[in-house]
Design a protein around this motif. Structure first.
Motif, short mmCIF file in Angstrom:
data_model
loop_
_atom_site.label_atom_id
_atom_site.label_comp_id
_atom_site.label_asym_id
_atom_site.label_seq_id
_atom_site.Cartn_x
_atom_site.Cartn_y
_atom_site.Cartn_z
N ASP A 102 -9.35 -4.12 7.31
CA ASP A 102 -8.20 -4.31 6.96
C ASP A 102 -7.03 -5.32 7.49
O ASP A 102 -7.20 -5.27 8.72
CB ASP A 102 -7.48 -2.75 6.74
N SER A 119 -4.44 -4.55 10.61
CA SER A 119 -4.63 -3.14 11.28
C SER A 119 -4.62 -3.17 12.49
O SER A 119 -4.45 -2.11 13.40
CB SER A 119 -6.16 -2.39 10.59
N ILE A 176 -5.72 4.13 6.55
CA ILE A 176 -5.72 3.23 5.77
C ILE A 176 -7.04 3.24 4.59
O ILE A 176 -6.72 3.20 3.52
CB ILE A 176 -5.70 1.77 6.51
N TYR A 177 -8.09 3.50 5.05
CA TYR A 177 -9.45 3.26 4.50
C TYR A 177 -9.52 4.68 3.45
O TYR A 177 -10.02 4.49 2.46
CB TYR A 177 -10.49 3.29 5.28
N LYS A 212 -7.61 3.74 0.56
CA LYS A 212 -8.29 2.46 -0.23
C LYS A 212 -9.42 3.27 -0.84
O LYS A 212 -9.43 2.77 -2.24
CB LYS A 212 -8.79 1.59 0.75
N SER A 214 -13.77 -2.49 2.47
CA SER A 214 -12.64 -2.64 3.45
C SER A 214 -11.75 -3.75 3.36
O SER A 214 -10.47 -3.51 3.99
CB SER A 214 -13.59 -2.68 4.80
N CYS A 253 -7.09 -5.47 -0.30
CA CYS A 253 -5.78 -5.14 -0.09
C CYS A 253 -5.68 -4.04 -1.08
O CYS A 253 -6.06 -3.95 -2.25
CB CYS A 253 -4.82 -6.10 -0.31
#
Lengths: 456, 456
Positions: free
Chosen positions: A111, A114, A364-365, A368, A436, A439
């Motif tokens: 990302d 990150s 974050i992941y 996503k 990964s 965005c």
């Protein structure tokens, strides 16, 4: 059956983890017998005065690890682990319960934004100017001891490992470390069993070293230990906590069977734990290395990828009984990782930036991953079946595809979609998909593109 | 014989280099015939109106490279290079004349304080924050192109190489790069000839890859090509520009014979150019790679050691005809060097810090080398005979030793003296001695210690 855990609602430890630990311990101590039925989620929620989600989370983790199974329309049952001399593997079961901090492996790109560049820079600037770094002398063959300390601590607490720093060897990538390992074991091994499909870059190294490579087909979504037994290989390379690329998790009974096989046959298991910490659906699955009592497991991990693909720091943990041999030969191999980077990473970990980073990227992941899987389900519920998406940085799905493989690969490459064709399962094609680097705001258009690549 | 060079006294190029280039070109063009006598130093000095030192320096370089020989009491004679189809190797002879900037290989530790930490830090801080570095994506398998450009330029101008950036492969250490090379050539090669004594860490790698390793004894101070021919190996690993550990230089006729052998036998030469730039007695010896016209030479170099032992950046230059095969297999191997470090190094080179650094360390080590050899000559003229000391970071000497090898090694280790026993030559023992890490002011006490280790 009644379960009666004593749970501490004031503890920092989540309730579902306390419950999970309790049930696992009851099973491994033999107090919950094989095949006995657990209370349903509704019953347990009511009798223990816990939310259904808490019970579900604990049960899911136990299912993922193979301690219990969920039989459709019947409920949850304790698995039979008895035949594998479980007492050999359980006395550190407390340790194998990890904190709920996730980890990740970056298949390709991470990302954007990150990484905490300014803390890393601050530490780098300090380390390179520090006399104690001794930039003017060669580094340790094995890796700087400050980093080996941090790695041992990391693997023990985050992955349920059971290692001391003297078992840790640092190197620039798993391939390099496999070369060192082969230097250690080559007098006793010249063949290796690898998973098919599996991690090709490991297989290539064994081939280069003239090993006889035996493929163990992972077709039925679980590791076929019988095939391993008949293969006559005494060395096996696998990724039990998140099979690459299928994403399956080896249940604990299989793990014990595997360790048992290794113990009884003087076998060695190379456990590639490439991304096991990053699980969205529950805690990370504890590693084989922590269960091993008989010097049978070699653990491979990568740190550079947690932080940045640009860094190249990996490590290997070898069993204690291979240490004398390693010390005999270690001076044959130069250290491949920058001493400066090693010390910077050690300080980055020591000062808590690694855990902070992991918490951040996990958030974050996870987001996503949810956005992606939901978007796929919304748009292609009739065409794409998601098989594994609860950990790592790729999801696995199957789909009925008309295009031929060449066209598919070309379309994926043209559209910068990291799509990997795993193989055919009956009429459907199995894929893994890296996400990964995408965005968040692009995910919807990304899945449109995926549909185009697959179906148009 | 009369030589009549046109020398430019206003040029930046030292007069001895202009003279060296002139004579070398006369020889390679066949205008100076084999066995013809050159004017004596005194005659040349007088007829050309140049200082004797200028003539001596030019002649020494030609002797070192094997273009001329110095017969005691007879004078300087042109060597016979005719039988090796010299025209194959000469059309880039202009390029093989390097600038007088020295380079070095740090066997073990480097001069404390020699590195420009603040410039490196400044570049590092800029690179890691620069969007163009793309720290969030994987690096190139082959190495960052900005670094490959700098390396190609460096090898061509400083080592007389003849390479384009697309032939350069970056990796974390020569051992890793040999693994990649073996991946490229293993279909055609399974044995290798190595020097004895030689660089053991290369030999180990070939052994690990199950190569049949054939030892070519370097006993008579020059490479025995006949032995190589009878060994039937088609792959040879050597360090022609500064044999490790003996410190000898392969003369140009031997180089051509070697290239000729490779050309005629589809052989491959791995040239380990580990420290050839750091010559005190003259210019660096141009590398084999630059002389090669037939895709026969693989060049190995290390950059990390020029700067700091703590860094690990090496490179390999492969012949153009191996590129298709390399591109087929390159994705099998992960890049082992940090992308960030690669880009920092490239900028460090681009901005001129590398040349500045090399000039600086050359001054430092030349002084250390002189202090050390003079101190040894003063104290042990009757006991120690210095054999090679004009380049690199170790000197080679022989001595009559009563102590057994075990006691000697123990005494050296106890006193932190990096003494390596090469072997016996008649009754005397041959040693190499690293001195790069010793402070100037300690050299006298260091040689006292050396005497104690050897003789007490």
């Amino acid at each position: 059956m009644i379960i009666s855990p004593i749970l501490d609602k004031t503890s920092n430890k989540a309730l579902y983890i306390q419950l999970y630990e309790y049930i696992k311990s009851e099973i491994t101590l033999g107090l919950l017998k094989p095949d006995s039925k657990l209370p349903s989620i509704r019953e347990a929620s009511s009798s223990l005065n816990l939310s259904k989600t808490t019970i579900e989370n604990a049960y899911s983790q136990l299912v993922a690890e193979g301690y219990i199974e969920n039989l459709p329309k019947k409920g949850y049952f304790v698995c039979d682990l008895s035949e594998y001399s479980y007492e050999n593997f359980t006395d550190n079961h407390k340790k194998t319960v990890c904190k709920t901090v996730d980890f990740k492996y970056l298949n390709d790109g991470v990302d954007n934004g990150s990484f905490d560049i300014s803390s890393w820079k601050r530490i780098y600037n300090k380390v390179i100017s520090d006399k104690a770094t001794e930039i003017y002398t060669n580094g340790s063959f094995q890796g700087e001891s400050i980093l080996r300390d941090e790695i041992a601590n990391f693997v023990n607490t985050m992955r349920g490992g059971n290692t001391s720093p003297d078992q840790v060897i640092v190197g620039a990538g798993v391939q390099y470390l496999l070369g060192v390992l082969i230097g250690i074991i080559k007098d006793n091994h010249n063949s290796v069993a690898v998973e098919n499909p599996g991690y090709k870059k490991a297989e290539f190294i064994f081939e280069d070293y003239m090993f006889d490579v035996k493929h163990i087909n992972i077709t039925d979504n679980s590791y076929p230990i019988d095939t391993l037994k008949t293969s006559e290989a005494k060395l096996v390379y696998l990724s039990p906590s998140h099979q690459y690329p299928l994403g399956t998790i080896m249940p604990v009974n299989k793990r014990m069977e595997l360790l048992d096989w290794a113990y009884k046959n003087s076998g060695l298991i190379i456990e590639d734990d490439y991304d096991a910490i990053i699980r969205y659906g529950g805690m990370p699955i504890p590693c084989l290395q922590g269960l091993d009592k008989h010097n049978c497991v070699i653990y491979l991990g990568s740190f550079s990828k947690v932080l940045l693909p640009a860094l190249r720091i990996s490590f290997m943990i070898i069993p204690k009984n291979l240490l004398p041999k390693y010390h005999n030969i270690k001076s044959k191999y130069t250290q491949s990782t920058s001493k400066i980077d090693q010390i910077v990473l050690a300080n980055f970990m020591k000062e808590g930036y690694m855990l902070k980073h992991i918490r951040k990227i996990k958030r974050i992941y996870k987001k996503k991953n949810l956005l992606l899987t939901n978007s796929i389900k919304e748009k292609y519920s009739d065409k794409i079946n998601i098989i594994n998406s609860d950990s790592g940085l790729h999801i696995v799905f199957e789909s009925l595809i008309k295009k031929n493989e060449g066209d598919l690969n070309k379309a994926a490459t043209d559209n910068h979609i990291l799509l990997n064709i795993i193989g055919k399962v009956e009429s459907k094609t199995l894929f893994s998909l890296n996400y990964s680097g995408i965005c968040m705001e692009d995910i919807s258009s990304f899945t449109d593109m995926l549909g185009k690549v697959l179906f148009e």
